[in-house]
Design an enzyme around this catalytic site. Sequence first.
Site, mmCIF file in Angstrom:
data_model
loop_
_atom_site.group_PDB
_atom_site.id
_atom_site.type_symbol
_atom_site.label_atom_id
_atom_site.label_comp_id
_atom_site.label_asym_id
_atom_site.label_seq_id
_atom_site.Cartn_x
_atom_site.Cartn_y
_atom_site.Cartn_z
ATOM 1 N N LYS A 10 0.847 -1.204 0.000
ATOM 2 C CA LYS A 10 0.000 0.000 0.000
ATOM 3 C C LYS A 10 0.874 1.242 0.000
ATOM 4 O O LYS A 10 2.027 1.228 0.467
ATOM 5 C CB LYS A 10 -0.946 0.039 1.207
ATOM 6 C CG LYS A 10 -0.282 0.180 2.596
ATOM 7 C CD LYS A 10 0.036 1.596 3.037
ATOM 8 C CE LYS A 10 0.898 1.637 4.300
ATOM 9 N NZ LYS A 10 1.559 2.850 4.614
ATOM 10 N N SER A 109 1.905 -6.107 7.212
ATOM 11 C CA SER A 109 0.436 -6.158 7.210
ATOM 12 C C SER A 109 -0.058 -6.999 6.038
ATOM 13 O O SER A 109 -1.037 -7.745 6.167
ATOM 14 C CB SER A 109 -0.146 -4.741 7.084
ATOM 15 O OG SER A 109 0.344 -3.931 8.119
ATOM 16 N N ASP A 142 -3.008 -1.316 9.301
ATOM 17 C CA ASP A 142 -3.036 -1.399 7.833
ATOM 18 C C ASP A 142 -3.574 -2.737 7.322
ATOM 19 O O ASP A 142 -3.721 -2.911 6.111
ATOM 20 C CB ASP A 142 -1.614 -1.244 7.259
ATOM 21 C CG ASP A 142 -1.019 0.131 7.508
ATOM 22 O OD1 ASP A 142 -1.791 1.088 7.701
ATOM 23 O OD2 ASP A 142 0.222 0.238 7.507
HETATM 24 P P1 ATP Z 1 3.829 0.171 7.799
HETATM 25 O O1 ATP Z 1 3.921 0.788 6.451
HETATM 26 O O2 ATP Z 1 2.622 -0.717 7.969
HETATM 27 O O3 ATP Z 1 4.013 1.107 8.928
HETATM 28 P P2 ATP Z 1 6.360 -1.006 7.207
HETATM 29 O O4 ATP Z 1 6.033 -1.429 5.815
HETATM 30 O O5 ATP Z 1 7.191 0.202 7.385
HETATM 31 O O6 ATP Z 1 5.008 -0.865 7.993
HETATM 32 P P3 ATP Z 1 6.860 -3.749 7.818
HETATM 33 O O7 ATP Z 1 7.699 -4.273 6.719
HETATM 34 O O8 ATP Z 1 5.399 -4.051 7.785
HETATM 35 O O9 ATP Z 1 7.071 -2.176 7.959
HETATM 36 O O10 ATP Z 1 7.443 -4.352 9.169
HETATM 37 C C1 ATP Z 1 7.876 -3.656 10.285
HETATM 38 C C2 ATP Z 1 8.530 -4.643 11.259
HETATM 39 O O11 ATP Z 1 7.640 -5.713 11.588
HETATM 40 C C3 ATP Z 1 9.761 -5.317 10.682
HETATM 41 O O12 ATP Z 1 10.909 -4.575 10.955
HETATM 42 C C4 ATP Z 1 9.761 -6.693 11.343
HETATM 43 O O13 ATP Z 1 10.611 -6.702 12.467
HETATM 44 C C5 ATP Z 1 8.345 -6.913 11.829
HETATM 45 N N1 ATP Z 1 7.654 -8.028 11.116
HETATM 46 C C6 ATP Z 1 6.954 -9.010 11.668
HETATM 47 N N2 ATP Z 1 6.449 -9.838 10.750
HETATM 48 C C7 ATP Z 1 6.811 -9.378 9.556
HETATM 49 C C8 ATP Z 1 6.600 -9.810 8.235
HETATM 50 N N3 ATP Z 1 5.892 -10.891 7.915
HETATM 51 N N4 ATP Z 1 7.134 -9.055 7.249
HETATM 52 C C9 ATP Z 1 7.833 -7.940 7.539
HETATM 53 N N5 ATP Z 1 8.092 -7.519 8.781
HETATM 54 C C10 ATP Z 1 7.588 -8.206 9.793
#
Ligand code: ATP
Length: 302
Positions: A10, A109, A142
């Site tokens: 997203k 998410s 999300d």
């Molecule tokens: P958002 O945009 O929803 O704020 P993001 O995209 O910046 O999130 P994500 O990649 O969703 O960040 O993940 C944040 C943290 O969640 C990672 O650093 C990791 O430690 C933890 N995590 C747990 N499960 C997962 C997964 N399946 N994939 C990615 N990260 C995960």
Amino acid sequence: MTTTVRVPAKINVSLAVGPLGEDGFHSLATVYQAVSLYDEVTARPSDDAELHVQVHFEGLEREGSVPLDGDNLAVRAARLLREETGVDEGVVLAIRKAIPVAGGMAGGSADAAGALVACNDLWGTGLTRPELVELAAALGSDVPFSLTGGIAMGSGHGEVVSPVLASGTYHWVFAISDEGLSTPTVYAELDRLRHDDDVATPEVPSSILTALRAGDPEALGASLSNDLERAAFSLRPGLRETLRAGRSAGALGAMVSGSGPTVMFLAADEAHAADLAAFLEGSDAVTEVVQAYGPVPGARIV
Ligand code: ATP
């Protein structure tokens, strides 16, 4: 039997962040768009009653960045579905990760949404989409949008998703950093920068909704907005240079995606996106460049 679910990343074309609530969350008013950069979650039966997870990285290697135990968001989703339905089966969840980790594109998410849909199919638990959306909201702000996809408004903490009238296809280029940013750290930085300023109730600007209704990329590019951007810049000053590079190459709009550090650029059409991507690939400010379009549907069995 195995079930594979494809789930999009997203972006937030508009993200207004309200004051920090007593529950520890910020109220949000956002407009999400699902884009054609996908994680895939495959669920297959396990020999035992445990919830297992494996991660295979596409593109940027980020070994060690994603937990392989009960903290993984896909595992948490499977656990919640088991608790809600009384199922006692195990599962092996295999994730093919193309969405950058901690990149502000809701990759975790997406995996949670993918695991809900995949396990609901594998275990024959038969939860309806609205029931899955309710579980999704308990897993993260999300996650409901990762299920529904398309273009939608997010309120509450982002988990209350409602439809937006939109037309057209939007072509994006993403500049992905090799090191992620933690979402809670970015919100904490925003609070620090705001001190005790009076923070208004968040609202989606009408210019965003008008641009989406008209399917007008130029108008959308001019109205992109993200309250988290200043916090991301404060933590990663180099991102300003990345934005400048894309703007100088003619992007219709350029902004940090969600909590960053991914930077997104809007192009006029697919050919313009290819030109922009080629320019950014040659730029010192950028590590990896990905092209995608939106809107696309949310989590789907393939
Ligand atoms: P958002 O945009 O929803 O704020 P993001 O995209 O910046 O999130 P994500 O990649 O969703 O960040 O993940 C944040 C943290 O969640 C990672 O650093 C990791 O430690 C933890 N995590 C747990 N499960 C997962 C997964 N399946 N994939 C990615 N990260 C995960």
